[in-house]
Scaffold this motif. Structure first.
Motif, PDB file in Angstrom:
ATOM      1  N   ILE A 115       0.811  -1.230   0.000  1.00 23.41           N
ATOM      2  CA  ILE A 115       0.000   0.000   0.000  1.00 23.41           C
ATOM      3  C   ILE A 115       0.839   1.272   0.000  1.00 23.41           C
ATOM      4  O   ILE A 115       0.322   2.346   0.282  1.00 23.41           O
ATOM      5  N   GLY A 116       2.116   1.155  -0.321  1.00 25.89           N
ATOM      6  CA  GLY A 116       2.904   2.360  -0.479  1.00 25.89           C
ATOM      7  C   GLY A 116       4.064   2.541   0.471  1.00 25.89           C
ATOM      8  O   GLY A 116       4.754   3.550   0.420  1.00 25.89           O
ATOM      9  N   TYR A 117       4.286   1.580   1.331  1.00 23.60           N
ATOM     10  CA  TYR A 117       5.398   1.663   2.268  1.00 23.60           C
ATOM     11  C   TYR A 117       6.463   0.624   1.909  1.00 23.60           C
ATOM     12  O   TYR A 117       7.073   0.007   2.782  1.00 23.60           O
ATOM     13  N   SER A 118       6.705   0.450   0.613  1.00 20.16           N
ATOM     14  CA  SER A 118       7.582  -0.641   0.168  1.00 20.16           C
ATOM     15  C   SER A 118       9.027  -0.464   0.621  1.00 20.16           C
ATOM     16  O   SER A 118       9.672  -1.443   1.003  1.00 20.16           O
ATOM     17  N   LYS A 119       9.543   0.758   0.601  1.00 20.74           N
ATOM     18  CA  LYS A 119      10.934   0.953   1.018  1.00 20.74           C
ATOM     19  C   LYS A 119      11.102   0.625   2.507  1.00 20.74           C
ATOM     20  O   LYS A 119      12.018  -0.114   2.884  1.00 20.74           O
ATOM     21  N   SER A 120      10.210   1.142   3.334  1.00 23.47           N
ATOM     22  CA  SER A 120      10.268   0.846   4.769  1.00 23.47           C
ATOM     23  C   SER A 120      10.091  -0.648   5.028  1.00 23.47           C
ATOM     24  O   SER A 120      10.823  -1.237   5.830  1.00 23.47           O
ATOM     25  N   ALA A 121       9.124  -1.261   4.345  1.00 25.95           N
ATOM     26  CA  ALA A 121       8.868  -2.690   4.549  1.00 25.95           C
ATOM     27  C   ALA A 121      10.074  -3.517   4.131  1.00 25.95           C
ATOM     28  O   ALA A 121      10.436  -4.479   4.809  1.00 25.95           O
ATOM     29  N   ARG A 122      10.706  -3.163   3.029  1.00 25.85           N
ATOM     30  CA  ARG A 122      11.880  -3.896   2.550  1.00 25.85           C
ATOM     31  C   ARG A 122      13.019  -3.835   3.574  1.00 25.85           C
ATOM     32  O   ARG A 122      13.655  -4.833   3.877  1.00 25.85           O
ATOM     33  N   ILE A 123      13.256  -2.654   4.132  1.00 32.66           N
ATOM     34  CA  ILE A 123      14.304  -2.494   5.145  1.00 32.66           C
ATOM     35  C   ILE A 123      13.962  -3.296   6.400  1.00 32.66           C
ATOM     36  O   ILE A 123      14.807  -4.009   6.948  1.00 32.66           O
ATOM     37  N   LEU A 124      12.711  -3.204   6.840  1.00 33.53           N
ATOM     38  CA  LEU A 124      12.301  -3.876   8.072  1.00 33.53           C
ATOM     39  C   LEU A 124      12.256  -5.400   7.951  1.00 33.53           C
ATOM     40  O   LEU A 124      12.258  -6.098   8.957  1.00 33.53           O
ATOM     41  N   ARG A 125      12.231  -5.927   6.733  1.00 33.04           N
ATOM     42  CA  ARG A 125      12.255  -7.388   6.539  1.00 33.04           C
ATOM     43  C   ARG A 125      13.647  -7.977   6.703  1.00 33.04           C
ATOM     44  O   ARG A 125      13.802  -9.199   6.721  1.00 33.04           O
ATOM     45  N   THR A 126      14.671  -7.147   6.806  1.00 34.94           N
ATOM     46  CA  THR A 126      16.037  -7.657   6.912  1.00 34.94           C
ATOM     47  C   THR A 126      16.487  -7.710   8.375  1.00 34.94           C
ATOM     48  O   THR A 126      16.079  -6.886   9.184  1.00 34.94           O
ATOM     49  N   PRO A 127      17.322  -8.707   8.709  1.00 38.09           N
ATOM     50  CA  PRO A 127      17.884  -8.752  10.065  1.00 38.09           C
ATOM     51  C   PRO A 127      18.791  -7.543  10.294  1.00 38.09           C
ATOM     52  O   PRO A 127      19.440  -7.102   9.348  1.00 38.09           O
ATOM     53  N   PRO A 128      18.822  -6.985  11.445  1.00 33.66           N
ATOM     54  CA  PRO A 128      18.146  -7.384  12.681  1.00 33.66           C
ATOM     55  C   PRO A 128      16.751  -6.778  12.833  1.00 33.66           C
ATOM     56  O   PRO A 128      16.060  -7.050  13.790  1.00 33.66           O
ATOM     57  N   PHE A 129      16.329  -5.958  11.855  1.00 32.51           N
ATOM     58  CA  PHE A 129      15.054  -5.254  11.990  1.00 32.51           C
ATOM     59  C   PHE A 129      13.863  -6.193  12.073  1.00 32.51           C
ATOM     60  O   PHE A 129      12.939  -5.960  12.849  1.00 32.51           O
ATOM     61  N   ILE A 130      13.868  -7.267  11.282  1.00 29.93           N
ATOM     62  CA  ILE A 130      12.740  -8.190  11.303  1.00 29.93           C
ATOM     63  C   ILE A 130      12.575  -8.827  12.681  1.00 29.93           C
ATOM     64  O   ILE A 130      11.457  -9.078  13.119  1.00 29.93           O
ATOM     65  N   TRP A 131      13.687  -9.038  13.379  1.00 31.31           N
ATOM     66  CA  TRP A 131      13.593  -9.592  14.731  1.00 31.31           C
ATOM     67  C   TRP A 131      12.851  -8.623  15.649  1.00 31.31           C
ATOM     68  O   TRP A 131      12.032  -9.032  16.472  1.00 31.31           O
ATOM     69  N   LEU A 132      13.156  -7.341  15.515  1.00 34.00           N
ATOM     70  CA  LEU A 132      12.481  -6.319  16.325  1.00 34.00           C
ATOM     71  C   LEU A 132      11.011  -6.189  15.937  1.00 34.00           C
ATOM     72  O   LEU A 132      10.145  -6.011  16.799  1.00 34.00           O
ATOM     73  N   VAL A 133      10.722  -6.290  14.632  1.00 34.31           N
ATOM     74  CA  VAL A 133       9.332  -6.247  14.172  1.00 34.31           C
ATOM     75  C   VAL A 133       8.545  -7.398  14.792  1.00 34.31           C
ATOM     76  O   VAL A 133       7.434  -7.197  15.311  1.00 34.31           O
ATOM     77  N   GLU A 134       9.106  -8.585  14.772  1.00 38.83           N
ATOM     78  CA  GLU A 134       8.395  -9.749  15.320  1.00 38.83           C
ATOM     79  C   GLU A 134       8.223  -9.648  16.837  1.00 38.83           C
ATOM     80  O   GLU A 134       7.168 -10.015  17.366  1.00 38.83           O
ATOM     81  N   ILE A 135       9.227  -9.141  17.523  1.00 43.86           N
ATOM     82  CA  ILE A 135       9.092  -8.933  18.976  1.00 43.86           C
ATOM     83  C   ILE A 135       8.006  -7.902  19.252  1.00 43.86           C
ATOM     84  O   ILE A 135       7.146  -8.099  20.114  1.00 43.86           O
ATOM     85  N   GLY A 136       8.032  -6.803  18.505  1.00 44.70           N
ATOM     86  CA  GLY A 136       7.008  -5.764  18.658  1.00 44.70           C
ATOM     87  C   GLY A 136       5.623  -6.291  18.344  1.00 44.70           C
ATOM     88  O   GLY A 136       4.654  -6.009  19.058  1.00 44.70           O
ATOM     89  N   TYR A 137       5.520  -7.081  17.278  1.00 42.59           N
ATOM     90  CA  TYR A 137       4.230  -7.673  16.923  1.00 42.59           C
ATOM     91  C   TYR A 137       3.718  -8.533  18.073  1.00 42.59           C
ATOM     92  O   TYR A 137       2.559  -8.452  18.461  1.00 42.59           O
ATOM     93  N   ARG A 138       4.584  -9.381  18.604  1.00 38.81           N
ATOM     94  CA  ARG A 138       4.185 -10.283  19.689  1.00 38.81           C
ATOM     95  C   ARG A 138       3.705  -9.497  20.911  1.00 38.81           C
ATOM     96  O   ARG A 138       2.699  -9.840  21.527  1.00 38.81           O
ATOM     97  N   LEU A 139       4.425  -8.423  21.271  1.00 41.10           N
ATOM     98  CA  LEU A 139       4.015  -7.605  22.428  1.00 41.10           C
ATOM     99  C   LEU A 139       2.647  -6.970  22.204  1.00 41.10           C
ATOM    100  O   LEU A 139       1.800  -6.955  23.099  1.00 41.10           O
ATOM    101  N   VAL A 140       2.438  -6.439  21.014  1.00 43.09           N
ATOM    102  CA  VAL A 140       1.131  -5.829  20.705  1.00 43.09           C
ATOM    103  C   VAL A 140       0.049  -6.901  20.689  1.00 43.09           C
ATOM    104  O   VAL A 140      -1.029  -6.715  21.273  1.00 43.09           O
ATOM    105  N   ALA A 141       0.312  -8.037  20.045  1.00 39.18           N
ATOM    106  CA  ALA A 141      -0.683  -9.105  19.956  1.00 39.18           C
ATOM    107  C   ALA A 141      -1.093  -9.618  21.338  1.00 39.18           C
ATOM    108  O   ALA A 141      -2.268  -9.864  21.595  1.00 39.18           O
TER     109      ALA A 141
END
Length: 125
Positions: A81-107
């Motif tokens: 939906i338009g955040y492709s650059k941010s999403a691409r960066i966040l899919r790479t380690p170590p960022f994806i690890w932080l995304v998944e931790i953040g997701y788990r905390l919110v969930a």
């Protein structure tokens, strides 16, 4: 793009935060996704194992058969939906690890967070 299979977003229909998040996404997705509470999806594609997994995290079933869950699913949707650059960066380690931790905390706290996050997601920007 009409007639092409679309990714299916499966979310928890008992979760207010999930509802608000999907509403926010659908306002921006230009009809790129089908979204449904997992509780309303028939077998197939729903299976007992997938239903149990959807209780804990959002899932995206892609037309090619790939399944994305949790933070990776969110990043995929944001990328479309338009955040492709941010999403691409966040899919790479170590960022994806932080995304998944953040997701788990919110969930884990999604029912408590709904009243604070709802006004943010309902903004019209």
């Amino acid at each position: 793009q009409t007639g092409e299979p679309k990714p299916l977003i499966l979310w928890d229909g008992a979760c207010g935060l999930c509802f608000e998040s999907v509403l926010w996404l659908k306002k921006r997705d230009e009809d790129q996704f089908i979204a449904s509470p997992f509780q309303a999806v028939p077998e197939p594609p729903m299976t007992p194992a997938l239903a149990r997994a959807c209780e804990d995290a959002v899932h995206i079933l892609q037309p090619n058969g790939e399944t994305l869950r949790a933070g990776k699913a969110v990043l995929f949707a944001l990328g479309r939906i338009g955040y492709s650059k941010s999403a691409r960066i966040l899919r790479t380690p170590p960022f994806i690890w932080l995304v998944e931790i953040g997701y788990r905390l919110v969930a884990q706290n999604r029912h408590r967070l709904t009243r604070w996050i709802r006004p943010i997601l309902r903004r019209t920007n």
